[in-house]
Structures are given as structure tokens and as C-alpha cells.
Design an enzyme around this catalytic site. Structure first.
Site, PDB file in Angstrom:
ATOM      1  N   GLU A 193      15.210  -4.422 -36.900  1.00  0.00           N
ATOM      2  CA  GLU A 193      14.060  -5.297 -36.655  1.00  0.00           C
ATOM      3  C   GLU A 193      12.789  -4.837 -37.364  1.00  0.00           C
ATOM      4  OE1 GLU A 193      16.143  -4.474 -34.205  1.00  0.00           O
ATOM      5  OE2 GLU A 193      16.875  -6.410 -33.487  1.00  0.00           O
ATOM      6  N   HIS A 262      16.228  -6.483 -21.157  1.00  0.00           N
ATOM      7  CA  HIS A 262      16.442  -7.776 -21.811  1.00  0.00           C
ATOM      8  C   HIS A 262      15.727  -8.926 -21.103  1.00  0.00           C
ATOM      9  CE1 HIS A 262      19.664  -5.488 -23.733  1.00  0.00           C
ATOM     10  NE2 HIS A 262      19.694  -6.415 -24.666  1.00  0.00           N
TER      11      HIS A 262
END
Lengths: 459, 329
Positions: A193, A262
Site C-alpha cells: 500500500e 478490519h
């Protein structure tokens, strides 16, 4: 003893799926691990493997059936020595569901209310011309269409991220884009990322228009330096010379049962950064219109989507070149007694609460902020001057929340109109727990919104 | 002068050597002036001088063509001058004035030029490297033969994002040249105290990226190595790593007490390895260039630098209204 084979849940947010193919027929012997069926969800097609050994006694749900609820019995397995004679067609437990949908779910979905989204905004000034043809689309399809349309329109627009191309998107948002635009414009990245966010920023400096998909915004924390220090600040640092026309998008906030790392809403994080624009759509039409605006915008734009909303259907105007302006709230429901301000998935609670309140004689005005930065506080202030009360609803944490900011603005700009303190409803101030009951407690609920509205209305 | 470096007749024309001399001297004198202005309080904040490292950018820029891009860290003044940006605009940015490249809003570490394809000027160690690979990506996307130079130091060479960027650059065969300016010290930490392996040019081996170590104090060596790297990239063979072994004479920034190395170490480097003296010797050796010729260059450079300093101090501060501009395009 017969064994029931039930419709499995193949993802955290799956509530139902289509039984697209049976690989076995009645009378076949199956062993544990054999592929017995294919199930298609709005995200993926998956194979179902047998868990137990035995002979297929009855196929309860025929192939081609749509909308089979999770946990519905789809077949019956006979163990050694059993025959099918005990299986009567009249057994309610194994009754075949009607095709399609409306299957008698063995267990109703527990995570979300029914998917009856409001058809369209009840609003004085519609956002599309009167008489516009509408089509029903999921948020997922709307986002895909937005990208496809903008990629057709501008060669410099490309999509990059993990699993966006060959896999067709981890959440199927980019389905079909590789086929149409090819591997140069729909690019699978390594799991990196920080690296690919920085690479995309460089490409944007060089004049391209990248759309960076984060598989979820939780992973964008690895890249947040590039988002803030490189993408958001460079225009200012360069005295206006070097802009960064880039979109960072992906699912944000809690999905279902995926625990603390998450499940996080980043609205307030990105909302603080000058140089960024931040949108968080609820409906499919806003998802499409705002993503199109984001791609065309010369600034870095954060598009906070929501996995649970991806599968929800809304009416979307069937217009070739239609966008939603960034920075403008939308009044979903007009009301007199209290203003409910929300955005993203928070809108599901806000709208459900408004409905419930109506039956109790409280008329709620529901405002969807849609854009978090620049935030349309003028619409909120105007509404509160009418209703004199305000409740904010969001999934993020309470400290320095978007609701806190709305409250501060109302104090400064509508103090004399307020008849009650503003209530900020948020997710609870805890990391997201995994246990189903605790997760439910950690999230904001429709009941809490109803109670808060009654409280500010002194009812 | 104690020139211990072997001075053999160079494989370079007098014109080229004079150009290198002139460009390196401009950076040297400019940085000395910036140091002076900092001492006078005309320049604030962080100011990282490039003195000692001049041969790196000058040698590399000799191989760049129109359209090639460059991006670097906060030690960026030399890169800007070497790619042809106006010394007045750079100096006025250092003083935070309206006439600066970023109109006073970026400062020493943040300047850009679209005209010269200079993409900054980045203050977060290592962050410019994925950006540089993104510039290379844009070249690949557009199908041109431009290359992108991503400069970073021996300190940044330990940042994870550089390896993320190298992996993608190699995977997609992007025309990126990773220039590691190894000036031996990451602020106060020497290479051997920070790096498990000293050979930084091998850091791309895991990704199949070729690299080589270069004498970064020798502008001709820099140019030769860069020509090779650029040829490799332009031919579509993917990225390349150049480790430029160099040395900064000054502190990491202006507020560096420099306790991590001895004065003798710095002096020895200046006496024996100085990149400008090297070219000067080469010029004089041939006999075609005289001391007077070089004095004329010195005088010309001094005038340019003095003019930039004057401009930088006379240019007005940005209008207060500028506080609120350039946040959004």
C-alpha cells in the site's frame, strides 16, 4: 440420521446467494471434500465442498435458484444404510423455496435489516431533471459504472490496487474493467500500500488521473503518509504549481464480524486534512455521482465506501453524464421536529429511525452529508433553524467525531435556535469486538437514534 | 593543492569540463551564500546544504534529455540549480518571499518546476522514491522514452517504501533510476552503524535490479555510469541503481554540531577528493585553460549568486491573503 446440507455463508457480509450449479445428483455418493455445488454471491462465485460422507438423498434447492438465504437447507445427505423413503416431499423442513428469492430462510440474517432502501430522496428540488428514466442498481454496480464511464471519457484515468484486474476486485467493484480497458489501465499491484500509493501520487504529479483502490481503508494506514504529506499538501507547498488529481477509494468502516483491525471508520481522520476532499456516499446514485466528480476533480479525493452497502439497491438516474457535486448535503426526508444528520451507512439507522418516529408523531428531517470535507454545514444550520433540535449519527468513534464538529458549528451559528443540546451518536469508544453480541453493542443502532430524537424533543 | 587523485588526461572536451566546473561552482557558491544568509537570520527552519556532493547532480544532469524527470529529498538546492532552475527563485524561496518558486509557501525543502520536470523537494525521508517510480510509471503509461531520476540518501536506503517501489519498478520494467547519494552519514549515524550491508548498490538484487557503485566525487565517473544507466532504462530494460559515493562537508542541517565525525576527516576529504578542484586540475592540466579563464568563471558565478541573494532579500513577503490560497486547485 439424515444430514442437512445448508447454504453456507461465504463472506462476512453474505446474507443470501444464488445456487448456480449442482455438481451432484440425487443418488450420488459424496466424500468429504468433494465439490458438490457452485454458489454465486454478489461478490464472487464459489464452490461448495461436502463436509460429510453419504449419498445425496434429495436436492432441496434446484440449480438456478436465486436469493437462497444463508443457512437454508439446500440438500439432504443419507448416511450408510438409509434410503430416501423417509424423505417426504411434504416435510416443511425441506420444502423447496420459490424461485427466485423469498426463500424460507432457515435462519434469518442477523446482521442487517431488510434491504428495502428508500426509492429516492423525498426532496423539494430533485437532483436530476423531472421525467428522467431511473434504473435500479446496487452501490457496487454504480461505482463500477462511474469508473468505466470516466475511463472511457479520459485516457489518463487508470485504476490500480490489489486484485482489481484479474480477480475482478476483492469486492467485485472493478468487475469487467480489465476486459474493457486492458492491463495497462486496470493494474493489479503487489500487496504494498505504501509503495503503490506513493507511485500513484507520482503519476498524478506527472498529469495522470489515478484511481487507487485500497482493498479496505484499514490498509490505507500503511500509506497515510503519502496520502497526507505528498498528495494533500503538495499544491500548497508548491505555491499552486503542482497539483495531485488522484482518487483513493475503497470500503471503510465496519463490515461484519471482522474484528478490530478490519473495522474502522476513517471519516474524521481524513476530514481534518486541508488539501483533501472526502466523500462518504450512502445511496447508489450518490456513490456514482460523487465518484465521477472525484475522478474529475483536480484535487486528491478520498472516497469512503462501505462493504455492507455494496449490495444494496437504489434508484439511479439513467443519464449519460450525470455527477453529484462534492460538498453538498442532501435532504432525504423533510421534517419539522428534529434534524438527524448522518452519512454513509449511518444513513440506514437515520432513515429507519425517522420512519419509526413518524409512527409516534415525531417528524424528523434527515440530512445526508454525503461529503465530509468540504462539509455542508450551511444545510444543517438551515435545517436546525427550522427544527430546533439535532441528532448526529455515525459509525466512527466519539472523540473528535464528525458529530462533534457539527455540534460546534451549531453552537456558533444556531445557538439561539437550539431547544436542546445536540446529541452525537457514534460507534462506542472501543476497538471493534469479534463476538456477535458485542459487535452489535459497539455499533450505533436505530433504537439509539430513536431514543436520542425523543430525548431532544423532550418526549 | 594536495591532489592525491590520479589526474590523467580526461576523456572530455574543454567545453564540457568548463560546463561542469561552472555548474558545480554555482551550486557551491550558492550554498555558501545560503549558509551565510541562514547565519544572518534571513533563512529560517531547516536548511540542508549540498556542499561536497556537487559532482553527483551535475554528472547525472549531463545525461538527461528534455522530458526526463527528477525528484529528490529535502537536500534539494543543488538538484534545482543543476536542472536549470533560476537561482533567484530558489534563493527567494529559502528566504520565504513572494519571488520564490513556491511563492514562499514551501521553503528550502519544497520547490517544484513543471518547466524543468523537477518534482520536489520532499521532507519525509524516502517518500520521494515511490513518487519517482510513479513518474517513471507515467512515462511507461504514455509510451515515451523519458526516464525518471529518484534521488535518495544512504539513510533513506533503509526505508521500507523504497523496496516496495523497487519491486514494482522491476516488475513492470519502469524507466526509473534510483540514485543513492551515499554521503556516509544519515544525519549523525554513519553507514556502518545503520546498514547491515554497506554495498547499497546491491540493494536491488532481490528484485533483479542491476546496480553499481560510482565515485560520486568524480563528475566524469558519474556521467559515465549514468550514461550506461540511462541507456538501460531508455531501452525498456527497467530500473537501475546508481550508488554515488560522496561526502557532505557541512552538517546534516544548519543546526548540526557534527560530533559524529572529526574535523580531520572532513578536511582530508576537501583536500584530496573535492569534485570542483578535480575538474579545475583537469582543465589546467591540458594547458588550454588558464587560471585567468577560471577566474572569469568564478567572477561570473559570484555575480549570479550575489544577484540571487539580493533578489531573495528584496522580494516582498507573501501577501497575507496567500495563507488561504492553493489549498485546492
Amino acid at each position: 440420521m439424515t444430514i442437512e446440507i445448508k447454504m453456507p455463508a461465504l463472506s462476512p457480509t453474505m446474507e443470501e446467494g444464488n445456487l448456480s450449479k449442482w455438481h451432484v445428483k440425487e443418488g450420488d455418493e459424496v466424500k468429504s471434500g468433494d465439490v458438490i455445488a457452485e454458489i454465486e454471491t454478489d461478490k464472487a462465485t464459489m464452490e461448495v465442498e461436502a463436509v460429510d460422507e453419504g449419498k445425496v438423498g434429495k436436492i432441496v434447492v434446484p440449480e438456478g435458484t436465486e436469493g437462497v438465504k444463508v443457512n437454508a437447507v439446500i440438500a439432504i445427505l443419507l448416511e450408510d444404510g438409509e434410503d430416501g423413503s423417509s424423505l417426504s416431499a411434504g416435510d416443511s423442513k425441506i420444502a423447496a423455496p420459490k424461485t427466485p428469492a423469498s426463500a424460507p430462510a432457515a435462519a434469518p440474517p442477523t446482521q442487517q435489516p431488510a434491504r428495502t432502501e428508500p426509492k429516492a430522496a423525498v426532496k423539494a428540488e430533485p437532483e436530476w431533471p423531472a421525467g428522467t428514466r431511473m434504473k435500479t442498481q446496487t452501490v457496487r454496480e454504480a461505482l463500477r459504472d462511474a469508473m468505466a464511464e470516466e475511463m472511457r471519457r479520459n485516457e489518463a484515468v487508470f485504476l490500480m490496487g490489489e486484485e482489481v484486474a484479474e480477480y475482478q476486485g476483492a469486492y467485485k467493484i472493478s468487475q469487467g474493467l480489465l476486459d474493457e480497458f486492458g492491463p495497462k489501465r486496470v493494474i493489479d499491484t503487489p500487496i504494498t500500500e505504501h509503495g503503490f500509493a506513493g507511485l500513484a501520487v507520482g503519476a498524478a504529479f506527472a498529469g495522470l488521473n489515478p484511481i487507487v483502490e485500497f482493498m479496505t481503508f484499514n490498509f490505507a494506514m500503511q500509506a497515510i503518509d503519502q496520502i497526507i504529506n505528498s498528495a494533500a499538501k503538495t499544491l500548497y507547498m508548491s505555491g499552486g504549481l503542482m497539483g495531485c488529481p488522484i482518487v483513493f477509494r475503497g470500503p471503510n468502516g465496519a463490515a461484519a464480524r471482522v474484528a478490530a483491525q478490519h473495522s474502522q471508520d476513517y471519516a474524521a481522520w481524513y476530514a481534518q486534512i486541508p488539501g483533501l476532499k472526502v466523500v462518504q456516499p450512502y445511496s447508489a446514485s450518490d456513490a456514482k455521482g460523487l465518484l465521477k466528480s472525484a475522478i474529475r476533480d483536480p484535487n486528491p479525493v478520498i472516497v469512503l465506501e462501505n462493504e455492507i452497502l455494496y449490495g444494496r439497491s437504489f434508484e439511479v438516474p439513467d443519464l449519460e453524464d450525470w455527477t453529484v457535486p462534492i460538498g453538498k448535503a442532501r435532504i432525504w426526508r423533510e421534517g419539522e421536529d428534529v434534524t438527524i444528520v448522518s452519512f454513509g451507512i449511518g444513513m440506514t439507522y437515520a432513515l429507519a429511525a425517522a420512519e419509526a418516529l413518524e409512527s409516534e408523531g415525531i417528524s424528523a428531517e434527515v440530512i445526508d452529508l454525503r461529503t465530509i470535507r468540504p462539509i455542508d454545514t450551511a444545510s444543517v444550520v438551515a435545517s436546525v433553524k427550522k427544527t430546533n433540535r439535532c441528532v448526529t449519527v455515525e459509525e466512527g468513534w466519539p472523540v473528535c467525531s464528525i458529530g462533534n464538529h457539527i455540534s460546534a458549528v451549531l453552537m456558533q451559528e444556531a445557538f439561539d435556535w437550539l431547544d436542546a443540546p445536540v446529541i452525537n451518536l457514534t460507534g462506542k469508544d472501543v476497538p471493534m469486538p469479534y463476538a456477535a453480541n458485542l459487535e452489535k453493542l459497539a455499533l450505533v443502532t436505530t433504537e439509539e437514534v430513536v431514543a436520542a430524537c425523543k430525548s431532544v424533543a423532550y418526549r | 593543492m594536495a591532489a592525491t587523485r590520479k589526474r590523467t588526461k580526461p576523456n572530455a572536451s574543454k567545453e564540457e569540463l568548463l560546463k561542469f566546473y561552472r555548474e558545480m561552482l554555482l551550486i557551491r557558491r550558492f550554498e555558501e551564500k545560503a549558509g551565510q544568509l541562514y547565519g544572518m537570520g534571513a533563512i529560517g527552519g531547516f536548511c540542508h546544504l549540498y556542499i561536497g556532493q556537487e559532482a553527483v547532480v551535475v554528472g547525472i544532469e549531463a545525461c538527461a534529455k528534455e522530458g526526463d524527470q527528477r525528484v529528490t529529498s529535502y537536500r534539494d538546492h543543488g538538484h534545482m540549480l543543476a536542472c536549470g532552475m533560476d537561482p533567484k527563485g530558489v534563493m527567494a524561496e529559502l528566504t520565504g518571499r513572494e519571488g520564490g518558486y513556491s511563492r514562499g509557501k514551501g521553503g528550502s525543502m519544497h520547490m517544484f518546476s513543471k518547466e524543468k520536470n523537477f518534482y520536489g523537494g520532499h521532507g519525509i525521508v524516502g517518500a520521494q522514491v515511490p513518487i519517482g517510480v510513479g513518474l517513471a510509471f507515467a512515462n511507461w503509461y504514455r509510451g515515451n522514452d523519458n526516464v525518471s531520476f529518484a534521488y535518495f540518501g544512504d539513510g533513506a536506503a533503509n526505508q521500507g517504501q523504497i523496496y516496495e517501489a523497487m519491486n514494482m519498478a522491476s516488475l513492470w520494467k519502469l524507466p526509473a533510476i534510483f540514485v543513492i547519494e551515499n554521503n556516509q552519514y544519515a544525519m549523525g549515524t554513519s553507514l556502518k552503524r545503520a546498514s547491515s550491508t554497506p554495498a547499497l548498490y546491491t540493494r536491488g538484487e532481490a528484485f533483479g535490479i542491476a546496480g553499481e557503485a560510482v565515485d560520486g566525487m568524480d563528475v566524469l565517473a558519474v556521467k559515465a555510469a549514468t550514461e550506461k544507466a540511462v541507456g538501460h532504462c531508455r531501452a525498456g530494460n527497467g530500473p537501475y541503481i546508481l550508488e554515488m559515493n560522496t561526502y557532505r562537508y557541512r552538517g546534516h542541517s544548519m543546526s548540526d554540531p557534527a560530533k559524529y565525525r572529526t574535523r580531520e576527516e572532513v578536511q582530508k576529504m576537501r583536500d584530496e577528493r573535492d569534485p570542483i578542484d578535480h575538474v579545475r586540475d583537469l582543465l589546467l592540466m591540458g594547458g588550454e585553460t588558464t587560471e585567468d579563464d577560471l577566474k572569469a568563471v568564478d567572477k561570473e558565478i559570484k555575480a549570479i549568486v550575489n544577484e540571487s541573494a539580493k533578489f531573495a532579500q528584496e522580494s516582498p513577503e507573501p501577501d497575507p491573503k496567500e495563507l488561504w490560497t492553493d489549498i485546492y486547485a
